[in-house]
Design a protein around this motif. Structure first.
Motif, short mmCIF file in Angstrom:
data_model
loop_
_atom_site.label_atom_id
_atom_site.label_comp_id
_atom_site.label_asym_id
_atom_site.label_seq_id
_atom_site.Cartn_x
_atom_site.Cartn_y
_atom_site.Cartn_z
N SER A 34 20.07 18.52 40.69
CA SER A 34 21.52 18.59 40.73
C SER A 34 22.00 19.83 39.99
O SER A 34 21.27 20.44 39.22
CB SER A 34 22.15 17.34 40.09
OG SER A 34 21.83 17.30 38.70
N PHE A 35 23.25 20.18 40.24
CA PHE A 35 23.90 21.25 39.49
C PHE A 35 25.40 20.99 39.53
O PHE A 35 25.89 20.23 40.36
CB PHE A 35 23.58 22.64 40.06
CG PHE A 35 24.05 22.88 41.46
CD1 PHE A 35 25.34 23.34 41.71
CD2 PHE A 35 23.22 22.63 42.54
CE1 PHE A 35 25.78 23.56 43.00
CE2 PHE A 35 23.65 22.84 43.84
CZ PHE A 35 24.94 23.31 44.06
N SER A 36 26.12 21.60 38.61
CA SER A 36 27.58 21.48 38.62
C SER A 36 28.20 22.83 38.30
O SER A 36 27.62 23.66 37.62
CB SER A 36 28.06 20.41 37.63
OG SER A 36 27.76 20.79 36.30
N THR A 37 29.40 23.00 38.85
CA THR A 37 30.14 24.24 38.63
C THR A 37 31.38 23.94 37.81
O THR A 37 31.84 22.80 37.73
CB THR A 37 30.52 24.90 39.97
OG1 THR A 37 31.29 23.96 40.73
CG2 THR A 37 29.30 25.32 40.75
N ASP A 48 27.57 25.57 35.30
CA ASP A 48 27.41 25.16 33.91
C ASP A 48 26.22 24.25 33.67
O ASP A 48 25.75 24.12 32.56
CB ASP A 48 28.69 24.55 33.33
CG ASP A 48 29.12 23.26 33.99
OD1 ASP A 48 28.58 22.92 35.05
OD2 ASP A 48 30.02 22.60 33.45
N THR A 49 25.69 23.59 34.72
CA THR A 49 24.47 22.81 34.55
C THR A 49 23.59 22.91 35.79
O THR A 49 24.09 23.05 36.91
CB THR A 49 24.75 21.31 34.29
OG1 THR A 49 25.43 20.76 35.42
CG2 THR A 49 25.56 21.08 33.04
N LEU A 50 22.30 22.84 35.56
CA LEU A 50 21.32 22.78 36.63
C LEU A 50 20.16 21.94 36.13
O LEU A 50 19.62 22.21 35.06
CB LEU A 50 20.84 24.18 37.01
CG LEU A 50 19.91 24.24 38.22
CD1 LEU A 50 20.21 25.47 39.05
CD2 LEU A 50 18.47 24.21 37.82
N VAL A 51 19.82 20.91 36.88
CA VAL A 51 18.76 19.98 36.48
C VAL A 51 17.67 20.00 37.54
O VAL A 51 17.94 19.85 38.73
CB VAL A 51 19.32 18.55 36.31
CG1 VAL A 51 18.22 17.57 35.94
CG2 VAL A 51 20.44 18.53 35.28
N LYS A 172 26.89 33.18 41.56
CA LYS A 172 27.54 32.50 40.45
C LYS A 172 27.00 32.98 39.11
O LYS A 172 25.82 33.25 38.98
CB LYS A 172 27.33 30.99 40.57
CG LYS A 172 28.04 30.39 41.78
CD LYS A 172 28.05 28.90 41.71
CE LYS A 172 28.83 28.30 42.84
NZ LYS A 172 30.24 28.63 42.85
N GLU A 173 27.89 33.04 38.13
CA GLU A 173 27.46 33.33 36.76
C GLU A 173 27.15 32.01 36.08
O GLU A 173 27.80 30.99 36.33
CB GLU A 173 28.57 34.05 35.99
CG GLU A 173 28.15 34.40 34.58
CD GLU A 173 29.17 35.20 33.80
OE1 GLU A 173 28.91 35.52 32.63
OE2 GLU A 173 30.24 35.51 34.35
#
Length: 191
Positions: A34-37, A48-51, A172-173
């Motif tokens: 998963s990831f979130s922006t 801001d997150t990457l799992v 994305k940064e």
């Protein structure tokens, strides 16, 4: 209907920008859990997150100094948003033509990856380098890997790798509370 620009772009005050990149980390896209922006309007294009999935990790690539490049270019024309995308391209050179390099190129040719690039530019907080991520939604595929030993002792012995992908968004940064911890987390097997 055309989208409207709602903000200007403020220059970096008192800070130099430096080109180039110093690290490349590749993740198998299928191994990202998963990831979130970030939804804040000023950072809409930030991760801001990457799992990673359990037991999976990304791999830092030992690329030749000053060989890591990246672009994220708008492609397509006309007014239709559906006809447009960002062509994301990563390039880097691996040195040597050992069996290890040959195996890496073979496997990368079959893989669909996401690339994390650590740039030479300072991040917004000023406590590290800016990190960008490419191929987050659709992945990147190897599209070129010319390699050889050349003819002279000063020629490159290795391969120039090109990874290419089409994405809906500009690269994305990565903006986290601790970018160093983020890099350690994605290169360590996930619990």
């Amino acid at each position: 209907m055309a989208c409207l620009i709602t903000d200007g772009l403020e220059g970096l005050c008192g800070q130099y920008t430096v080109g180039g990149n110093n690290r490349v980390i590749l993740l198998n896209k299928a191994e990202i859990a998963s990831f979130s922006t970030i939804a804040v309007p000023t950072n809409q294009n930030a991760l801001d997150t990457l799992v990673m999935k359990t037991g999976k990790q990304g791999y830092e690539i030992s690329a030749r100094s000053l060989s890591i490049g990246e672009t994220s270019d708008l492609v397509g024309g006309g007014d239709a948003a559906s006809a447009k995308h960002f062509s994301q391209v990563i390039t880097f050179t691996v040195e040597g033509l050992s069996q290890e390099v040959s195996n890496f190129i073979y496997k990368l040719g079959l893989a669909n990856v996401v690339a994390i690039i650590v740039t030479n530019e300072s991040n917004t907080a000023g406590d590290g380098n800016r990190i960008q991520i490419f191929g987050l939604y659709s992945g990147l595929d190897m599209t070129a890997s010319p390699g050889g030993t050349g003819t002279a002792k000063t020629d490159l012995s290795g391969a120039a790798i090109t990874l290419t992908g089409a994405e809906t968004y500009f690269a994305k940064e990565v903006i986290t509370a601790d970018n160093d911890a983020f890099l350690v987390a994605v290169t360590t097997p996930a619990p």
